[in-house]
Design a protein around this motif. Structure first.
Motif, short mmCIF file in Angstrom:
data_model
loop_
_atom_site.label_atom_id
_atom_site.label_comp_id
_atom_site.label_asym_id
_atom_site.label_seq_id
_atom_site.Cartn_x
_atom_site.Cartn_y
_atom_site.Cartn_z
N GLU A 124 0.82 -1.21 0.00
CA GLU A 124 0.00 0.00 0.00
C GLU A 124 0.86 1.26 0.00
O GLU A 124 0.37 2.36 -0.36
N ARG A 125 2.12 1.16 0.37
CA ARG A 125 3.01 2.32 0.34
C ARG A 125 3.38 2.69 -1.09
O ARG A 125 3.79 3.84 -1.34
N LYS A 145 -1.70 2.91 -4.20
CA LYS A 145 -2.84 3.19 -3.31
C LYS A 145 -3.97 2.19 -3.48
O LYS A 145 -4.85 2.10 -2.62
N ASP A 172 -4.70 0.02 -0.55
CA ASP A 172 -5.15 0.68 0.68
C ASP A 172 -6.66 0.86 0.60
O ASP A 172 -7.15 1.69 -0.19
N GLN A 186 -8.18 4.29 0.72
CA GLN A 186 -8.10 5.13 -0.47
C GLN A 186 -8.86 4.56 -1.66
O GLN A 186 -9.40 5.32 -2.47
N GLU A 187 -8.90 3.25 -1.77
CA GLU A 187 -9.63 2.60 -2.86
C GLU A 187 -10.52 1.50 -2.27
O GLU A 187 -10.16 0.33 -2.22
#
Length: 693
Positions: free
Chosen positions: A320-321, A324, A327, A330-331
């Motif tokens: 996820e870093r 996105k 994550d 975010q999604e």
């Protein structure tokens, strides 16, 4: 008397199911240490007794066998290293068993339980490593260099931790076959020197993305030795990775539940993750099950996230870093685009693989196909989670025969229309007789009847839900919740499901469930008769009138795994003093004689995991013999049994707690000083004759 080996590993390395803590960490995201995702209060199998006598008559007509418990000890043998083509050595038992000549296809010397850092095979057989992680298969791909891997180089090389295997013919090329393999997951600490789990680099993450997915590579038989070797840079060779473009098809494609900021259409997704087992189709494609996809997504907080096992914080790999989409904060819909059965056309390297939403979204162990009497596809699949379910999809369109373009295009739509079902099992014994010890009920057998409960039906005009309170799109995206609502039967990790091409009976591998009957978790029932079930069992289904599209079936326990000296074990009634010990059945396959072959994952009897053959019919029914074991820390995957060759995927060798590139705990397959590498191994008879005859 045969003695089992001491349990492998230290107490800190003893995880549920016999796996090492490293395996739990990287393969399934420590699923066994999280709360069981299924908290539904579904009906106990033994609670539904009404009408049992009528069902019993149907089961007798289906020839469901009687379970008879016997005691005894088994004798087994063999051991060799396996890096190059080599013949096995030593044997301590004959091809004939104590109770007469072994079943055809199983006439080999059983391999002794062992902890050798090798692939151990029977006396009189040879083996070779077909292909290893990192071997170049595409044009322009560099030679494997573990110290300088990049995402670009890995994308042209054979991937990591291969699982499902298929061999398909290559038209016009004698002695060549097309090998299709899953690359399930990555062990970063065994791939990268100096790996820091808290701070992976972008390059390491890109290598891992490219090491996931699918591999297609032509292999060639050496006519002198029988060995199989890869043919690099063949036009049919292909890699599919975590960043390859896929199409979402079927009734959920385009749903608002599948749309993201990058894909507002809800029909295009990048990559496939955690592909476990799979199957081949009668129309020449391969199917691949996305299993433990949940572990790749961070910050899941919704009820649906919890039901699918998504964590609330960072992930192990920290993807996820770097993107996105991993994550959920975010999604939110990206995770909804994984957990499907993938269909690949291995004969067209330019084709776009498809994710078949009509087969539902769960942790698919795999997907296997047979046809109805009128030529429609039926797909069986298991959801590999404690207390989850197994499923069947019955297509509504008939397969077209032939290899014309029109036929192939039509057949590539077969898995988009039809009805998705989940299994509900009823035992024929009172609940009070199922005490969790594995003791047989009064009628002398664990058996019953079952029904396939419809969840949703997809047609060319749309889809309809059969689950009250859920839309069709919700059923296909949140299939676990649909199974909860209709009262499906909670099983002990239903993994591979295969129909026997000879008899039509369907076999379900239930690997284990150490949470069964523990705390507030569901107690043992007739289909899952042992509490704290650490060895697993195999269920045999007989569809009514042997019709693949039937909604009724009879069931019985074909095999209850463990030490044959344990009175709770059962081998289809075969004498237990003449079978191999087995623990944690995972993937299954059939040989040309109709014998069931079983690979294990996380064996709890002290020996390494292995591959076993068991007769399913005749006077030898239940005769189980070990064919091979795999090296330290490894799992036996992707078994494929042909007339003259057995293939296995040796997954995660050396995956033991404390292992790193700097501190390897296995030296397979290339010996000391070399990095440990997952690989595919072929085994054949030294005299060139058929396996086990």
């Amino acid at each position: 008397m045969r003695k089992l080996l001491p349990i492998i590993g230290t107490p800190s390395d003893s995880h549920p199911g016999g796996r090492s803590s490293l395996t739990c960490r990287y393969r399934c995201g420590d699923a066994c240490f999280h709360e069981v995702p299924n908290t539904s209060d579904n009906e106990y199998v033994g609670d539904v007794i009404a009408g049992a006598m009528g069902r019993r008559a149907m089961m007798r007509a289906a020839a469901v066998v009687t379970v008879a418990a016997t005691a005894g000890a088994a004798g087994v043998a063999g051991a060799i290293p396996a890096a190059a083509a080599t013949e096995s050595i030593s044997a301590s038992s004959s091809k004939n068993s104590k109770h007469g000549r072994a079943a055809r296809g199983l006439r080999y010397t059983s391999v002794e339980p062992n902890t050798a850092d090798a692939v151990t095979i029977p006396d009189g057989y040879r083996q070779n490593v077909v292909i290893r992680w990192g071997e170049p298969i595409l044009r322009g791909a560099p030679a494997f260099d573990p110290e300088n891997q990049t995402g670009a180089s890995q994308a042209g090389q054979f991937g990591y931790n291969n699982d499902f295997l298929a061999l398909l013919p290559v038209p016009g090329e004698h002695r060549r076959q097309l090998l299709v393999a899953n690359h399930e997951y990555t062990d970063e600490v065994l791939m990268f020197r100096g790996y820091d789990p808290a701070n992976p680099t972008r390059n390491q993450v890109e290598v891992a993305w490219a090491a996931h997915g699918l591999g297609v590579v032509v292999v060639e038989e050496d006519r002198r030795t029988g060995a199989l070797t890869a043919v690099p840079r063949h036009p049919l060779n292909r890699r599919v990775t975590a960043t390859t473009e896929f199409r979402l098809t079927g009734p959920a494609a385009g749903s608002a539940l599948l749309k993201t900021s990058v894909d507002p259409t809800g029909r295009k997704v990048l990559g496939t993750l955690n592909n476990c087992s799979g199957g081949t189709t009668p129309w020449g494609t391969t199917l691949h099950g996305e299993e433990n996809f949940n572990q790749y997504f961070a910050n899941g907080t919704r009820t649906t996230d919890k039901r699918y096992g998504l964590g609330t914080g960072a992930t192990e790999r920290k993807w996820e870093r770097f993107d996105k989409r991993f994550d959920v904060a975010q999604e939110p819909n990206e995770s909804h685009r994984f957990g499907y059965v993938v269909e690949l056309d291995p004969y067209d390297p330019t084709s776009t693989p498809r994710k078949r939403t009509a087969l539902g979204r769960v942790k698919h162990e795999g997907a296997t196909v047979r046809l109805t009497d009128d030529g429609r596809p039926v797909v069986y699949t298991g959801d590999d989670e404690r207390f989850d379910y197994f499923y069947k999809f019955v297509g509504s369109k008939k397969m077209k025969k032939g290899s014309s373009r029109a036929a192939r295009e039509h057949n590539l739509t077969l898995l988009d229309e039809g009805t998705l079902y989940v299994a509900k099992l009823t035992g024929d014994s009172p609940a009070i007789e199922i005490d969790g010890s594995g003791k047989l009920p009064a009628d002398g057998e664990f058996d019953g009847s079952g029904e396939w409960i419809p969840l949703a039906t997809a047609t060319a005009k749309g889809a309809v839900s059969h689950v009250e309170g859920m839309t069709a799109e919700e059923v296909y995206v949140f299939t676990r919740l649909a199974g909860d609502k209709v009262g499906a039967t909670k099983m002990d990790r239903p993994e591979d499901i295969e129909p026997n091409p000879h008899s039509g009976k369907v076999y379900v591998a239930l690997t284990n469930n150490t949470n069964r009957g523990v705390g507030t978790n569901a107690a043992a029932d007739e289909a899952n008769p042992r509490n704290a079930n650490k060895h697993g069992h195999i269920l045999e289904l007989t569809e009514r009138h042997n019709r693949a599209d039937s909604t009724r079936f009879a069931w019985s326990l074909f095999l209850v795994a463990g030490d044959p000296e344990d009175p709770a074990t059962y081998f289809a009634g075969f004498p237990k003093d003449d079978v191999s010990p087995i623990s944690c059945p995972d993937n299954v396959a059939f040989d040309p004689h109709g014998n069931l072959w079983i690979s294990t994952d996380g064996a709890q009897l002290g020996s390494h995991d292995g591959l076993f053959g068991v007769a399913t019919k005749g006077s030898r029914r239940g005769e189980l013999k070990q064919f091979l074991t795999v090296p330290k820390g490894a799992e036996t995957c992707g078994p494929l049994v042909q007339d003259r060759r057995v293939l296995v995927a040796v997954q995660h060798p050396g995956e033991l707690t404390g292992a790193t590139v700097e501190n390897p705990l296995s030296v397979w397959p290339d010996g000391p000083g070399k990095i440990v590498r997952p690989a595919v191994v072929a085994v054949w008879r030294a005299d060139g004759c058929d396996i086990g005859v």
